[in-house]
Motif scaffolding. Structure first.
Motif, short mmCIF file in Angstrom:
data_model
loop_
_atom_site.label_atom_id
_atom_site.label_comp_id
_atom_site.label_asym_id
_atom_site.label_seq_id
_atom_site.Cartn_x
_atom_site.Cartn_y
_atom_site.Cartn_z
N LEU A 73 0.85 -1.19 0.00
CA LEU A 73 0.00 0.00 0.00
C LEU A 73 0.89 1.24 0.00
O LEU A 73 1.87 1.31 0.75
N GLN A 74 0.53 2.21 -0.82
CA GLN A 74 1.27 3.46 -0.86
C GLN A 74 0.78 4.40 0.23
O GLN A 74 -0.42 4.60 0.41
N LEU A 75 1.72 4.99 0.98
CA LEU A 75 1.42 5.99 1.99
C LEU A 75 1.86 7.35 1.49
O LEU A 75 2.92 7.48 0.85
N HIS A 76 1.07 8.36 1.78
CA HIS A 76 1.42 9.72 1.39
C HIS A 76 1.55 10.55 2.67
O HIS A 76 0.55 10.80 3.36
N ALA A 77 2.78 10.93 2.98
CA ALA A 77 3.05 11.76 4.16
C ALA A 77 3.25 13.20 3.72
O ALA A 77 4.01 13.48 2.78
N LYS A 78 2.60 14.13 4.44
CA LYS A 78 2.70 15.55 4.09
C LYS A 78 3.10 16.34 5.33
O LYS A 78 2.58 16.13 6.43
N ARG A 79 4.03 17.29 5.12
CA ARG A 79 4.52 18.10 6.24
C ARG A 79 3.38 18.91 6.87
O ARG A 79 3.29 19.02 8.09
N ASP A 80 2.50 19.44 6.04
CA ASP A 80 1.45 20.30 6.59
C ASP A 80 0.36 19.50 7.29
O ASP A 80 -0.50 20.09 7.96
#
Length: 458
Positions: A73-80
């Motif tokens: 599964l792809q995870l998308h981590a965002k700083r904001d």
């Protein structure tokens, strides 16, 4: 490794436990709903966990591939979303680290199902480099000796052993539905038996006696038939102190079942039905045709058709050893490799089969079959010998064969004779090699491929 240990110490200095005790509420990656349109975002929340196998940083965002038993599964981590501290710590993790993630499902504009990370936790710091899934592991020695790395790096290996579990599960389900009882019999035995093979020997200190690792489950299971259980089966680990080949491992898994009031024809019919069901249940799509009925041929005809040799004729059989050993050699070397679709080879010489009942119409033969597919034998069945006096005579013959130098004989088992003297009903029984069946259903050509931790030379 030094850099990973330095990161480990920094985590501890920051008050972060790199090896926490638990992470509750995890669902498999396959539970993340994939019914989204490209670019669609949702507020469906999931908690997943697994190993980080890839990371792609893009400024204030990062894409991480997380793998668990069910897939990737792809995870998308965002700083904001995570904040600076959490985001920076997240992208500083190493490939191979185990992480737990909370997030919401969405699909990228390119159609990739993903999880937007809203929170995360380190579950176990990986202190060694792990092989990259993109490249896998090709070195056979490494794959077999360090199966954990093979499972991390090679999705096909994970799929193979999940398939093996499905095969066993399907067999259990079918036998249970047919009224069989799953039982357990001793692995450490005072006397080995049920097959023609050399055993492993160990010593029990408290009892001050040698014991044997079982070479088969047969004799104990038939004693349960005597006791009235009527239909029994066992998935058993067996051990034989013999050579290693692409079909042989000293430790292997055998399914054995015994059925009162049945003969070897009944067992053949049940095996056909069982394995055809299993092949369909696990989604087999290989070259072997498991549809019924399976071909049946006598041992004599199988050898004669392939070699032109009549084993009951006047000519000297090729090979070395006893007549029975030469017959077995002709079958295994000249006939077996060409049996691709399931084939029953029926009616064996008595000399090869100390536990099979005399053939009801062919003198000198017993009611026994072996079943072959993909060029190898994977099952062996009898109409079981239930005459205690005849069994005693067979044991005596085995004793004579051993005295003559045959190392693979069946030792005399008086306890088993006594059990038969109480009366065993007409019975059919079979042993099916689970490792070999898995080889056939997975298209593998070595038993080491389908055993998680095969025996290896030091």
């Amino acid at each position: 490794m030094d850099d990973r240990r330095a990161k480990l110490e920094r985590l501890r200095e920051q008050g972060i436990d790199p090896f926490p005790h638990q992470f509750e509420g995890v669902v498999p990656t396959s539970a993340v709903v994939d019914e989204l349109e490209p670019g669609e975002e949702t507020d469906r929340a999931y908690r997943v966990a697994g190993r980080m196998v890839a990371r792609r940083d893009q400024g204030g965002a990062a894409f991480i591939d997380l793998v668990d038993r069910e897939g990737k599964l792809q995870l998308h981590a965002k700083r904001d979303v995570l904040g600076d501290e959490s985001f920076d710590r997240f992208v500083s993790l190493d490939i191979g680290d185990l992480i737990g993630v909370d997030g919401t499902a969405f699909k990228t504009r390119r159609g990739q199902l993903s999880l937007l990370v809203t929170d995360w936790k380190l579950l176990a710091k990986s202190l060694r480099d792990v092989p990259k899934e993109h490249f896998g592991i090709e070195d056979v020695e490494t794959r077999y000796r360090h199966r954990e790395l093979d499972l991390i790096a090679n999705p096909d290996t994970r799929a193979l052993f999940i398939l093996r579990t499905k095969i066993v599960r399907a067999i259990r389900r079918r036998l249970d539905e047919r009224g069989f009882l799953e039982v357990e019999t001793p692995i450490l035995q005072p006397l080995y038996g049920g097959a023609l093979a050399r055993p492993f020997v160990t010593h029990h200190n408290a009892l001050d006696r040698d014991l044997f690792l079982r070479i088969a489950d047969e004799l104990y299971l038939k004693r349960l038939i005597v006791g009235g259980l009527e239909r029994v089966y066992e998935f058993g680990k067996d051990f034989r102190n013999e050579g290693i080949s692409h079909k042989h491992n000293p430790e292997f898994t055998m399914l054995e079942w015994y059925e009162a009031y049945a003969d070897y024809n009944d067992i053949a019919n049940r095996l056909e039905e069982l394995i055809s069901y299993v092949a369909e249940d696990v989604g087999y799509e290989g070259p072997v045709d498991f549809s019924r009925p399976w071909k049946r041929v006598t041992l004599r005809d199988a050898i004669r058709d392939k070699t032109g040799i009549d084993i009951y004729g006047d000519q000297e059989l090729p090979g070395e050893g006893t007549w029975a050993k030469r017959v077995d050699e002709l079958l295994s070397k000249r006939v077996e490799p060409d049996l691709q679709d399931p084939t029953f080879v029926m009616d064996y010489p008595k000399e090869l089969s100390p536990f099979a009942k005399d053939h009801r119409s062919e003198a000198g033969l017993v009611e026994r079959f072996e079943v072959f597919a993909a060029g190898m034998e994977f099952g062996n069945a009898f109409t079981e010998l239930n005459d205690p006096d005849e069994q005693r005579a067979r044991f005596e013959q085995q004793r004579a064969d051993q005295a003559a130098g045959d190392e693979e004989t069946q030792p005399y088992d008086e306890d088993y004779i006594e059990a038969l003297e109480h009366g065993m009903p007409p019975t059919g029984g079979i042993g099916v090699g689970i490792d070999r069946l898995t080889m056939i259903l997975s298209g593998r050509h070595s038993i080491r491929e389908v055993v998680l931790f095969p025996a290896m030379r030091s």
